[in-house]
Design a protein around this motif. Structure first.
Motif, PDB file in Angstrom:
ATOM      1  N   PRO A 105       0.802  -1.225   0.000  1.00 53.55           N
ATOM      2  CA  PRO A 105       0.000   0.000   0.000  1.00 53.55           C
ATOM      3  C   PRO A 105       0.835   1.277   0.000  1.00 53.55           C
ATOM      4  N   MET A 106       0.210   2.335  -0.522  1.00 51.86           N
ATOM      5  CA  MET A 106       0.781   3.681  -0.395  1.00 51.86           C
ATOM      6  C   MET A 106       0.739   4.095   1.069  1.00 51.86           C
ATOM      7  N   ALA A 107      -0.327   3.662   1.732  1.00 48.88           N
ATOM      8  CA  ALA A 107      -0.513   3.955   3.151  1.00 48.88           C
ATOM      9  C   ALA A 107      -1.527   2.968   3.705  1.00 48.88           C
ATOM     10  N   SER A 108      -1.498   2.787   5.009  1.00 49.26           N
ATOM     11  CA  SER A 108      -2.495   1.974   5.703  1.00 49.26           C
ATOM     12  C   SER A 108      -3.111   2.842   6.790  1.00 49.26           C
ATOM     13  N   TRP A 109      -4.426   2.764   6.899  1.00 47.41           N
ATOM     14  CA  TRP A 109      -5.178   3.572   7.860  1.00 47.41           C
ATOM     15  C   TRP A 109      -5.944   2.669   8.805  1.00 47.41           C
ATOM     16  N   ARG A 110      -6.210   3.188  10.008  1.00 43.58           N
ATOM     17  CA  ARG A 110      -6.849   2.357  11.025  1.00 43.58           C
ATOM     18  C   ARG A 110      -7.595   3.241  12.027  1.00 43.58           C
ATOM     19  N   TYR A 111      -8.785   2.793  12.379  1.00 41.15           N
ATOM     20  CA  TYR A 111      -9.510   3.354  13.519  1.00 41.15           C
ATOM     21  C   TYR A 111      -9.520   2.289  14.606  1.00 41.15           C
ATOM     22  N   GLU A 112      -9.275   2.717  15.845  1.00 41.15           N
ATOM     23  CA  GLU A 112      -9.404   1.838  16.997  1.00 41.15           C
ATOM     24  C   GLU A 112     -10.314   2.527  18.000  1.00 41.15           C
ATOM     25  N   LEU A 113     -11.251   1.772  18.542  1.00 46.41           N
ATOM     26  CA  LEU A 113     -12.210   2.299  19.500  1.00 46.41           C
ATOM     27  C   LEU A 113     -12.091   1.516  20.795  1.00 46.41           C
ATOM     28  N   GLU A 114     -12.289   2.221  21.899  1.00 46.29           N
ATOM     29  CA  GLU A 114     -12.209   1.589  23.207  1.00 46.29           C
ATOM     30  C   GLU A 114     -13.211   2.283  24.121  1.00 46.29           C
ATOM     31  N   ALA A 115     -13.979   1.496  24.858  1.00 44.19           N
ATOM     32  CA  ALA A 115     -14.891   2.084  25.832  1.00 44.19           C
ATOM     33  C   ALA A 115     -14.058   2.839  26.871  1.00 44.19           C
ATOM     34  N   GLU A 116     -14.528   4.046  27.194  1.00 46.09           N
ATOM     35  CA  GLU A 116     -13.809   4.879  28.154  1.00 46.09           C
ATOM     36  C   GLU A 116     -14.838   5.636  28.980  1.00 46.09           C
ATOM     37  N   GLY A 117     -15.057   5.187  30.198  1.00 40.93           N
ATOM     38  CA  GLY A 117     -16.097   5.774  31.029  1.00 40.93           C
ATOM     39  C   GLY A 117     -17.448   5.596  30.355  1.00 40.93           C
ATOM     40  N   GLU A 118     -18.191   6.693  30.230  1.00 38.16           N
ATOM     41  CA  GLU A 118     -19.494   6.650  29.563  1.00 38.16           C
ATOM     42  C   GLU A 118     -19.364   6.840  28.052  1.00 38.16           C
ATOM     43  N   GLY A 119     -18.143   7.071  27.593  1.00 37.69           N
ATOM     44  CA  GLY A 119     -17.933   7.371  26.184  1.00 37.69           C
ATOM     45  C   GLY A 119     -16.989   6.403  25.503  1.00 37.69           C
ATOM     46  N   THR A 120     -16.272   6.930  24.519  1.00 38.62           N
ATOM     47  CA  THR A 120     -15.408   6.117  23.666  1.00 38.62           C
ATOM     48  C   THR A 120     -14.095   6.852  23.418  1.00 38.62           C
ATOM     49  N   ARG A 121     -12.989   6.132  23.527  1.00 37.94           N
ATOM     50  CA  ARG A 121     -11.688   6.647  23.094  1.00 37.94           C
ATOM     51  C   ARG A 121     -11.542   6.223  21.636  1.00 37.94           C
ATOM     52  N   LEU A 122     -11.378   7.203  20.742  1.00 40.97           N
ATOM     53  CA  LEU A 122     -11.263   6.955  19.308  1.00 40.97           C
ATOM     54  C   LEU A 122      -9.865   7.355  18.860  1.00 40.97           C
ATOM     55  N   ARG A 123      -9.177   6.412  18.219  1.00 37.87           N
ATOM     56  CA  ARG A 123      -7.836   6.665  17.690  1.00 37.87           C
ATOM     57  C   ARG A 123      -7.837   6.404  16.187  1.00 37.87           C
ATOM     58  N   GLN A 124      -7.225   7.312  15.452  1.00 36.22           N
ATOM     59  CA  GLN A 124      -6.995   7.125  14.026  1.00 36.22           C
ATOM     60  C   GLN A 124      -5.488   7.102  13.830  1.00 36.22           C
ATOM     61  N   SER A 125      -5.006   6.173  13.007  1.00 38.29           N
ATOM     62  CA  SER A 125      -3.574   6.095  12.750  1.00 38.29           C
ATOM     63  C   SER A 125      -3.328   5.824  11.276  1.00 38.29           C
ATOM     64  N   ALA A 126      -2.121   6.176  10.845  1.00 38.44           N
ATOM     65  CA  ALA A 126      -1.717   5.936   9.467  1.00 38.44           C
ATOM     66  C   ALA A 126      -0.259   5.520   9.445  1.00 38.44           C
ATOM     67  N   LEU A 127       0.045   4.627   8.547  1.00 39.53           N
ATOM     68  CA  LEU A 127       1.407   4.198   8.251  1.00 39.53           C
ATOM     69  C   LEU A 127       1.667   4.573   6.801  1.00 39.53           C
ATOM     70  N   ILE A 128       2.721   5.333   6.561  1.00 44.37           N
ATOM     71  CA  ILE A 128       3.066   5.717   5.190  1.00 44.37           C
ATOM     72  C   ILE A 128       3.894   4.595   4.571  1.00 44.37           C
ATOM     73  N   GLY A 129       3.470   4.140   3.390  1.00 41.12           N
ATOM     74  CA  GLY A 129       4.200   3.098   2.675  1.00 41.12           C
ATOM     75  C   GLY A 129       3.747   1.711   3.082  1.00 41.12           C
ATOM     76  N   PRO A 130       4.451   0.688   2.696  1.00 44.91           N
ATOM     77  CA  PRO A 130       5.775   0.708   2.103  1.00 44.91           C
ATOM     78  C   PRO A 130       5.783   0.979   0.594  1.00 44.91           C
ATOM     79  N   GLY A 131       4.607   1.029  -0.036  1.00 47.57           N
ATOM     80  CA  GLY A 131       4.534   1.287  -1.476  1.00 47.57           C
ATOM     81  C   GLY A 131       4.840   2.738  -1.802  1.00 47.57           C
ATOM     82  N   ARG A 132       4.981   2.995  -3.090  1.00 46.51           N
ATOM     83  CA  ARG A 132       5.281   4.347  -3.565  1.00 46.51           C
ATOM     84  C   ARG A 132       4.087   5.269  -3.331  1.00 46.51           C
ATOM     85  N   ASN A 133       4.419   6.539  -3.093  1.00 48.52           N
ATOM     86  CA  ASN A 133       3.398   7.546  -2.834  1.00 48.52           C
ATOM     87  C   ASN A 133       4.021   8.922  -3.037  1.00 48.52           C
TER      88      ASN A 133
END
Length: 176
Positions: A105-133
């Motif tokens: 891939p040019m990049a890989s993207w990810r959402y991770e969710l975790e219950a946190e109290g009455e709400g949600t911890r939301l994380r977005q992450s990206a890895l650049i590469g290993p493909g050309r971009n």
């Protein structure tokens, strides 16, 4: 940081909304196009209408320095309501040889969710590469500025993630 190190960036936010509501928003692949400064439009492919492993969607992007381009993303992980991840490929060869191989891939993207109290911890992450971009194109042009180029791109991605996550937060919290 060097390209060979696998540059990564992430951003997270606490959302005052239940996990199912946040999951509903992050798995709507059309939503980031309303929030992101770079992603302009998304279209499901192959009759898909929701994220399942193997589903694909096109993304139409615009960047001041790179112009416009199309990608094809492959859903590579879905663990409801915890993880949604996709690999972005260069189907048209905008940055090198055309590929639809999610292992390059040019990049890989990810959402991770975790219950946190009455709400949600939301994380977005990206890895650049290993493909050309776009980063690899810039590094080839200015190899002595590799670390500066990567740092700049990671800052751009982080800013875009913050915008997207705060948009999701706003939508999730106002629709309680």
């Amino acid at each position: 940081m060097r390209f060979a190190d696998g540059p990564r960036v992430h951003c997270d936010v606490h959302v005052e909304a239940a996990l199912p509501r946040v999951w509903e928003l992050v798995t709507d692949v059309h939503l980031p196009a309303r929030l992101s400064p770079e992603l302009q439009r998304v279209v499901w492919l192959d009759g898909a209408d929701r994220p399942v492993v193997g589903a694909r969607f096109e993304g139409y992007n615009r960047h001041d320095k790179l112009g416009e381009w199309r990608t094809v993303s492959h859903v590579v992980e879905v663990d409801e309501p915890w993880v949604f991840a996709w690999a972005v490929t260069d189907a048209d060869g905008r940055f090198g040889e055309p590929t639809l191989d999610p292992a390059k891939p040019m990049a890989s993207w990810r959402y991770e969710l975790e219950a946190e109290g009455e709400g949600t911890r939301l994380r977005q992450s990206a890895l650049i590469g290993p493909g050309r971009n776009g980063v690899t194109l810039a590094i080839e042009r200015w190899p002595d500025r590799e670390e500066e180029i990567i740092s700049f791109r990671l800052k751009e991605l982080h800013a875009g993630m913050e915008t997207t996550l705060h948009g999701i937060k706003r939508l999730a919290e106002e629709q309680q």
